[in-house]
Enzyme design. Structure first.
Site, short mmCIF file in Angstrom:
data_model
loop_
_atom_site.label_atom_id
_atom_site.label_comp_id
_atom_site.label_asym_id
_atom_site.label_seq_id
_atom_site.Cartn_x
_atom_site.Cartn_y
_atom_site.Cartn_z
N ARG A 47 -13.48 -8.31 -0.69
CA ARG A 47 -12.75 -7.94 0.53
C ARG A 47 -12.15 -6.52 0.41
O ARG A 47 -11.55 -6.17 -0.58
CB ARG A 47 -11.64 -8.94 0.77
N THR A 105 -0.21 1.13 6.75
CA THR A 105 0.00 0.00 5.85
C THR A 105 0.26 -1.24 6.69
O THR A 105 0.97 -1.18 7.69
CB THR A 105 1.18 0.22 4.89
N THR A 120 0.82 -1.21 0.00
CA THR A 120 0.00 0.00 0.00
C THR A 120 0.85 1.26 0.00
O THR A 120 1.97 1.25 0.48
CB THR A 120 -0.88 -0.03 1.27
#
Ligand code: ASP
Length: 313
Positions: free
Chosen positions: A208, A231, A180
């Site tokens: 998800r 993250t 991320t």
């Protein structure tokens, strides 16, 4: 001169110097530098923290090395489903999207949700419809196709595992990481902002979504306390309401940014088993980059100071 500052991350996880090539390390550092400079350029000319956060994240979304935008991982069905969120510390306005496809820069869409809709979080097809209405750029599937990411999916598609099942994860190319990206910034007006963008996890199913599009979990900003982008293993970050918890420790317990970050990342999350890290900034320009994993791609640029970029512990 009034202070301004930006911090970014490109994901945390098992990032080991011993298994990283020089070339790859250089490419990651260059990607982080490009993102920091994009944000810094806006801040130094008096631009808004919110715009600096968006600009830095767009650089990272356009870079195939990071798991966001172009470099997003594949879902079980071989698609790329993107999540992003952004928040303004001055107004407490926020925007987010979850599970969107074909959007080149999900962070721009999140900001548009914040500024041009009465909502905070738009999901899937509806978010894409909104994006079309607002002329947000789309790309075809092949733009998001990265062979290495596809191979990652193939290596686990037949199992029930996702890349967050890290007990059995292989370390590939020197990394087993949550990729991320995120940014937090302070502008010359003294306002702070935060944003986060991700492809989530390889082999994810059933729509998800992790913490990245959840305001209070993966992203939060409040001028009275701090701006945070997280993250890590999203399910833990949602349950620990990580970003808002740090803000609350500052607001209600008068903790410093440093102490609040340390308590949440290196104590609370560790006890829960939640691997990852975050970047945080306050209105004084203090920056914290805590993580409880092996490494985190990270960098900062403060007014009047040199760039700082780091990967390992
Ligand atoms: N937090 C993200 C998620 O769970 C993953 C990451 O940080 O890379 O979707």
């Amino acid at each position: 001169m009034k202070k301004y500052a930006i911090a970014i991350h490109g994901g945390a996880g098992t990032i080991l110097r011993s298994t990283m090539t020089n070339e790859k390390e250089k490419a990651y550092k260059q990607g982080l530098e490009d993102a920091l400079l994009a944000g810094d350029n806006i801040l130094k000319s008096g631009g808004l923290a919110l715009d600096a956060v968006e600009a830095a994240i767009i650089q990272l979304e356009n870079n195939a090395l990071f798991n966001a935008g172009k470099g997003a991982v594949f879902t079980h069905d071989g698609k790329n489903e993107l999540d992003a969120s952004i928040m303004c510390g001055k107004t407490l306005m926020a925007g987010a999207v979850a599970g969107v496809q074909h959007i080149i820069n999900p962070i721009r869409l999140a900001k548009t949700v914040m500024q041009q809709s009465e909502h905070v979080l738009l999901c899937g097809k509806g978010a894409e419809e909104f994006a079309k209405l607002k002329n947000i750029p789309f790309a075809k599937d092949d733009y998001f196709f990265i062979q290495q990411r596809y191979d990652q999916l193939l290596s686990m598609r037949d199992s029930d595992k996702t890349s967050l099942d890290h007990a059995d994860d292989k370390i590939e190319n020197g990394e087993k990481k949550f990729g991320t990206v995120g940014a937090v910034a302070l502008d010359v007006n003294g306002d702070i902002a935060a944003g986060t963008s991700t492809g989530g996890m390889t082999n994810k199913r059933f729509g998800r979504a992790g913490d990245s599009p959840i305001i209070g979990a993966g992203t939060y900003a409040n001028n009275n306390t701090c701006a945070i982008s997280c993250t890590g293993h999203g399910e833990f970050f949602i349950r620990a309401v990580v970003a808002y918890d740090i803000s609350c420790l500052m607001e209600y317990k008068n903790m410093s940014l440093h102490d609040a970050c340390k308590l949440v990342v290196n104590d609370k999350l560790v006890k829960m088993g939640g691997e990852g890290g975050l970047i945080a900034i306050d209105r004084m320009g203090n920056i914290e980059l805590p993580f409880n994993s092996e490494g985190m791609y990270r960098g900062t640029k403060k007014s009047g100071e040199d760039l700082f970029i780091a990967i390992y512990k």
